[in-house]
Scaffold this motif. Structure first.
Motif, mmCIF file in Angstrom:
data_model
loop_
_atom_site.group_PDB
_atom_site.id
_atom_site.type_symbol
_atom_site.label_atom_id
_atom_site.label_comp_id
_atom_site.label_asym_id
_atom_site.label_seq_id
_atom_site.Cartn_x
_atom_site.Cartn_y
_atom_site.Cartn_z
ATOM 1 N N ILE A 138 27.280 -15.985 -11.523
ATOM 2 C CA ILE A 138 25.934 -16.449 -11.836
ATOM 3 C C ILE A 138 25.259 -16.925 -10.558
ATOM 4 O O ILE A 138 25.915 -17.182 -9.552
ATOM 5 C CB ILE A 138 25.929 -17.588 -12.884
ATOM 6 C CG1 ILE A 138 26.658 -18.822 -12.340
ATOM 7 C CG2 ILE A 138 26.539 -17.120 -14.189
ATOM 8 C CD1 ILE A 138 26.566 -20.033 -13.253
ATOM 9 N N PHE A 174 24.462 -18.109 -19.770
ATOM 10 C CA PHE A 174 24.274 -18.141 -21.215
ATOM 11 C C PHE A 174 24.237 -16.757 -21.862
ATOM 12 O O PHE A 174 24.342 -16.647 -23.082
ATOM 13 C CB PHE A 174 22.978 -18.887 -21.553
ATOM 14 C CG PHE A 174 22.997 -20.329 -21.157
ATOM 15 C CD1 PHE A 174 23.668 -21.264 -21.937
ATOM 16 C CD2 PHE A 174 22.380 -20.758 -19.996
ATOM 17 C CE1 PHE A 174 23.700 -22.603 -21.567
ATOM 18 C CE2 PHE A 174 22.409 -22.096 -19.625
ATOM 19 C CZ PHE A 174 23.073 -23.015 -20.404
ATOM 20 N N TYR A 175 24.052 -15.705 -21.070
ATOM 21 C CA TYR A 175 23.843 -14.387 -21.665
ATOM 22 C C TYR A 175 24.756 -13.339 -21.028
ATOM 23 O O TYR A 175 25.511 -13.614 -20.111
ATOM 24 C CB TYR A 175 22.371 -13.982 -21.510
ATOM 25 C CG TYR A 175 21.405 -15.058 -21.943
ATOM 26 C CD1 TYR A 175 21.408 -15.526 -23.263
ATOM 27 C CD2 TYR A 175 20.535 -15.643 -21.030
ATOM 28 C CE1 TYR A 175 20.548 -16.534 -23.661
ATOM 29 C CE2 TYR A 175 19.668 -16.653 -21.422
ATOM 30 C CZ TYR A 175 19.684 -17.108 -22.738
ATOM 31 O OH TYR A 175 18.846 -18.118 -23.124
ATOM 32 N N SER A 201 22.002 -16.155 -15.548
ATOM 33 C CA SER A 201 22.441 -17.341 -16.267
ATOM 34 C C SER A 201 23.817 -17.148 -16.879
ATOM 35 O O SER A 201 24.232 -16.021 -17.185
ATOM 36 C CB SER A 201 21.425 -17.657 -17.376
ATOM 37 O OG SER A 201 21.933 -18.599 -18.289
ATOM 38 N N GLU A 238 18.306 -22.935 -23.822
ATOM 39 C CA GLU A 238 19.007 -21.804 -23.216
ATOM 40 C C GLU A 238 19.970 -21.106 -24.170
ATOM 41 O O GLU A 238 20.051 -19.879 -24.196
ATOM 42 C CB GLU A 238 19.789 -22.275 -21.975
ATOM 43 C CG GLU A 238 18.917 -22.766 -20.836
ATOM 44 C CD GLU A 238 18.683 -24.261 -20.902
ATOM 45 O OE1 GLU A 238 18.885 -24.844 -22.004
ATOM 46 O OE2 GLU A 238 18.304 -24.851 -19.874
ATOM 47 N N SER A 275 11.236 -14.869 -16.630
ATOM 48 C CA SER A 275 11.863 -13.550 -16.659
ATOM 49 C C SER A 275 10.844 -12.416 -16.626
ATOM 50 O O SER A 275 9.669 -12.593 -16.947
ATOM 51 C CB SER A 275 12.736 -13.406 -17.905
ATOM 52 O OG SER A 275 13.856 -14.254 -17.832
ATOM 53 N N ALA A 333 15.808 -20.786 -20.377
ATOM 54 C CA ALA A 333 16.413 -20.126 -19.219
ATOM 55 C C ALA A 333 15.630 -18.902 -18.777
ATOM 56 O O ALA A 333 15.758 -18.450 -17.634
ATOM 57 C CB ALA A 333 17.858 -19.726 -19.544
ATOM 58 N N ASP A 334 14.817 -18.340 -19.660
ATOM 59 C CA ASP A 334 14.115 -17.081 -19.385
ATOM 60 C C ASP A 334 12.617 -17.241 -19.161
ATOM 61 O O ASP A 334 11.882 -16.253 -19.194
ATOM 62 C CB ASP A 334 14.346 -16.100 -20.542
ATOM 63 C CG ASP A 334 15.727 -15.476 -20.517
ATOM 64 O OD1 ASP A 334 16.326 -15.412 -19.434
ATOM 65 O OD2 ASP A 334 16.208 -15.061 -21.590
ATOM 66 N N ARG A 387 21.211 -16.980 -8.209
ATOM 67 C CA ARG A 387 19.896 -16.383 -7.974
ATOM 68 C C ARG A 387 20.030 -15.088 -7.179
ATOM 69 O O ARG A 387 20.817 -15.002 -6.226
ATOM 70 C CB ARG A 387 18.992 -17.369 -7.237
ATOM 71 C CG ARG A 387 17.536 -16.906 -7.124
ATOM 72 C CD ARG A 387 16.623 -18.000 -6.629
ATOM 73 N NE ARG A 387 16.636 -19.159 -7.511
ATOM 74 C CZ ARG A 387 15.957 -19.251 -8.648
ATOM 75 N NH1 ARG A 387 15.213 -18.224 -9.041
ATOM 76 N NH2 ARG A 387 16.017 -20.334 -9.392
ATOM 77 N N SER A 427 15.166 -13.593 -9.454
ATOM 78 C CA SER A 427 15.579 -13.923 -10.821
ATOM 79 C C SER A 427 16.901 -14.678 -10.816
ATOM 80 O O SER A 427 17.731 -14.521 -9.914
ATOM 81 C CB SER A 427 15.724 -12.659 -11.667
ATOM 82 O OG SER A 427 14.476 -12.037 -11.901
ATOM 83 N N GLU A 428 17.097 -15.475 -11.856
ATOM 84 C CA GLU A 428 18.322 -16.262 -12.009
ATOM 85 C C GLU A 428 19.231 -15.577 -13.021
ATOM 86 O O GLU A 428 18.798 -15.222 -14.120
ATOM 87 C CB GLU A 428 17.979 -17.668 -12.493
ATOM 88 C CG GLU A 428 19.151 -18.620 -12.541
ATOM 89 C CD GLU A 428 19.471 -19.254 -11.206
ATOM 90 O OE1 GLU A 428 20.582 -19.794 -11.053
ATOM 91 O OE2 GLU A 428 18.609 -19.209 -10.311
#
Length: 671
Positions: free
Chosen positions: A352, A386-387, A384, A54, A39, A35-36, A354, A381-382
């Protein structure tokens, strides 16, 4: 000194560590999940290593992958940042066995202080004031209820390995204690891999104050003043400041000395934080010790001039502290606002997507004010699921608290974020809040002041005047430009008329232009509504600028500008308004326009945030009562319980455990 270090983290803290390492001439290695891969921390590091999918449990939390990345790149040391593996003794031990230095405290200190039950015992033995509670292991909800009743409600239910507000609940009744225990235990297991829970007395109307400590491997320990983190939501900090408006020099010294005594008791040898819960009478009790760098460390850095990341690296390399306690001085005031990807108008649910626009205020020192923005994202940047939802930390430093808050208010007005929902409007509104500005704080501040949640702030007459003036100035400049297009006849546009009407949301406000067509830069005098005096409006705004910067009645302001159909959406000081400028005749006709009705979703349970369905707790045909649990949705590591808002009958279930849902996806329907 190390030649190369690896950062076992992501986002803004990884970028922060890279910044200090580069200033020290140290090469850096980033690690990243799928996912990163694009980044900012990956781009800024000298090298980057892919470590898995991810999910953090398959990437950032896998010790073997971090060690393998070190061996692959030749990194001599690892900075863990915060969260993830930062307080895992097993990580520190594994690095040592692999011949890699851990940039953090020794594993024995992590074990003693990272476990909140053990840390309470150490604190008591070191003479630190502690909160009454039960430090033994608790196995069942029934046992949690009994212990809570023995301590006396309200109680705080906390994960032993917890942090960041996860695995934490406040219970005021036996029912809340049972439910809170189950939820805290579930969150603790999923977030930390450790489901141990303890319970302590909850201090009502408390303040959250923490002491920054710094130790080396030669027995030296000092404290670097305090931070106040009382502005919290769901036990997660939102705004922090240094110093605290509560403390005097004597209380600061007592808290600092107790924090140092605790650190010395466990041979602490890095940057760490001893957290206290404080009463309004300046009494204080030990809460926990975080054996890592804190999210809010920038405010301490700005008031002390000490780079904490640099100090951690130097200490890990075996150097002695170059600072003694007598050298520590607090200069000025610093305020930090956490910018989260969450919707403040929907109970702060995660968002979440972009970042289609990301334009933070310009960092730097402007006279007596310093603006700093610690971030791990850029435009495009996206964000996510997940974090953690934090995307930036905006910090201002000034000679006084009032000036620092005013600087934060202006900086937030310029912080432009599009593509996701975010909490900048809430933070901007807080900066204007009288109670916050007075320093009369407690950890219940947000619940006290926003008991029904945060709603869009309706502008008062003064704010409406600002919005109307800004909108009219932009409208006239844009119309004037149109009149210079080939073939256009200037009088045809009607811009020379002195009288206009500005529609702010649904309210029509008359505005009079007193000195003719403004020029660029904007220089005009206007009269708004029933106000008799003229107001001077000055700006260098040109069409296309996303922020209107200028003066209104000699006050410097910044207003965010987004185009909508026939008008603008303006954001300023927590206000967000749709604004349309109309000639008087069109304003009369505008009153006759029908209003578009929203679709009826009252018989549906909609997913309030993007997330994973943990459980569906009812079945089709079941009668449910108001307040009854319907489903649990997990988003960004937090479990959210969805409850019935009225008595009803479930007619259909549209989702199942394990489903990933978007915002407003239908979970179930009611008769």
């Amino acid at each position: 000194m190390f030649k190369k270090i690896l950062i076992a983290n992501r986002g803004e803290i990884a970028v922060r560590v890279i910044r200090s390492a580069k200033a020290m001439g140290i090469k850096t290695v980033a690690v990243y999940s799928e996912a990163d891969k694009d980044s900012l921390h990956v781009e800024l590091a000298d090298e980057a290593v892919h470590i898995g999918p991810e999910a953090a449990s398959e990437s950032y939390l896998v010790i073997e992958k971090i060690i393998e990345a070190c061996q692959q790149t030749g990194a001599e040391a690892v900075h863990p940042g915060y969260g993830f593996l930062s307080e895992r003794p097993a990580f520190s031990h594994a690095l040592k066995e692999a011949g890699i230095t851990f940039i953090g405290p020794n594993p024995q200190a992590i074990e003693a202080m990272g476990d909140k039950i053990t840390s309470k015992k150490f604190a008591a033995e070191a003479g630190v004031s502690t909160v009454p509670g039960y430090m033994g292991l608790i196995e069942t909800p029934e046992e949690a209820v009994r212990i809570s009743q023995d301590i006396g409600f309200p109680v705080m239910i906390k994960a032993s390995a917890g942090g960041g507000g996860k695995g934490m609940r406040i219970a005021w009744t036996a029912e809340e204690a049972a439910d809170g225990f189950s939820r805290a235990r579930s969150e603790a297991a999923s977030s930390f891999g450790d489901d141990r829970i303890f319970i302590e007395k909850f201090i009502e109307n408390p303040r959250h104050i923490e002491i920054q400590v710094l130790g080396d491997k030669h027995g030296n320990v000092i404290y670097l003043g305090e931070r106040e983190c009382s502005i919290q939501r769901r036990n997660q900090k939102v705004i922090e400041e240094a110093p605290s408006p509560l403390l005097d020099e004597e209380t600061r010294r007592k808290m600092g000395e107790q924090a140092v005594a605790l650190a010395q008791a466990v041979d602490y040898d890095s940057a760490g934080t001893v957290e206290f819960v404080a009463g309004q009478d300046k009494s204080f009790f030990f809460l926990e010790m975080n054996t890592r760098l804190q999210v809010e460390h920038p405010v301490t850095e700005l008031v002390t001039g000490v780079d904490l990341v640099e100090q951690m690296i130097r200490v890990a390399a075996g150097e002695q502290l170059q600072l003694a306690q007598k050298d520590v001085a607090l200069k000025g005031w610093a305020v930090e606002s956490r910018i989260y990807a969450e919707d403040p108008f929907r109970n702060f649910l995660p968002s979440i997507g972009r970042l289609t626009r990301y334009r933070p205020p310009q960092e730097g020192t402007y006279g007596a004010v310093t603006i700093r923005n610690d971030t791990g994202v850029v435009e495009g940047s996206e964000i996510s699921m997940f974090y953690d939802p934090m995307i930036a930390k905006l910090v201002t430093h000034a000679p006084t608290r009032e000036i620092a808050i005013d600087a934060m208010s202006k900086a937030l007005d310029e912080f432009l974020v599009d593509g996701i929902q975010h909490n900048v409007p809430f933070l901007a509104a807080l900066m204007k809040h009288d109670r916050w500005r007075s320093g009369a704080l407690s950890t219940s501040f947000i619940n006290d002041e926003f008991p029904e949640g945060f709603a869009p702030v309706k502008p008062d007459e003064a704010a409406q005047a600002v919005m109307a003036s800004v909108a009219l100035s932009m409208h006239l400049i844009e119309r004037e430009r149109l009149d210079h297009l080939p073939g256009r006849l200037r009088p045809h546009s009607g811009i020379t008329r002195p009288h206009w009407v500005v529609r702010i949301d649904k309210e029509l406000i008359p505005v009079e232009l007193a000195n003719g067509m403004p020029t660029t830069p904007i220089d005009m005098d206007i009269r708004v509504g029933e106000v008799t005096e003229l107001v001077a409006v000055r700006s260098d705004w040109v069409p296309g600028d996303l922020v209107w910067r200028g003066t209104y009645a000699d006050e410097t302001i910044s207003v965010q500008v987004r185009r909508i159909l026939n008008g603008y959406r303006l954001d300023w000081s927590g206000y967000s308004c749709e604004v349309v400028v109309l000639p008087p005749r069109l304003a009369e006709l505008d009153k006759l326009m029908p209003e578009k009705l929203q679709p009826d979703t009252s018989k549906m349970l909609l997913c309030p945030m993007p997330g994973l369905v943990v459980s569906i707790d009812v079945v089709a045909g079941q009668e449910v009562k108001v307040g009854e649990q319907l489903a649990v949705v997990e988003a960004m590591k937090m479990e959210n319980v969805l409850r019935a808002e009225r008595d009803c009958v479930v007619s259909a279930i549209k989702a199942a455990p394990g489903d990933s849902l978007a915002v407003d996806a239908v979970i179930m329907e009611f008769e």
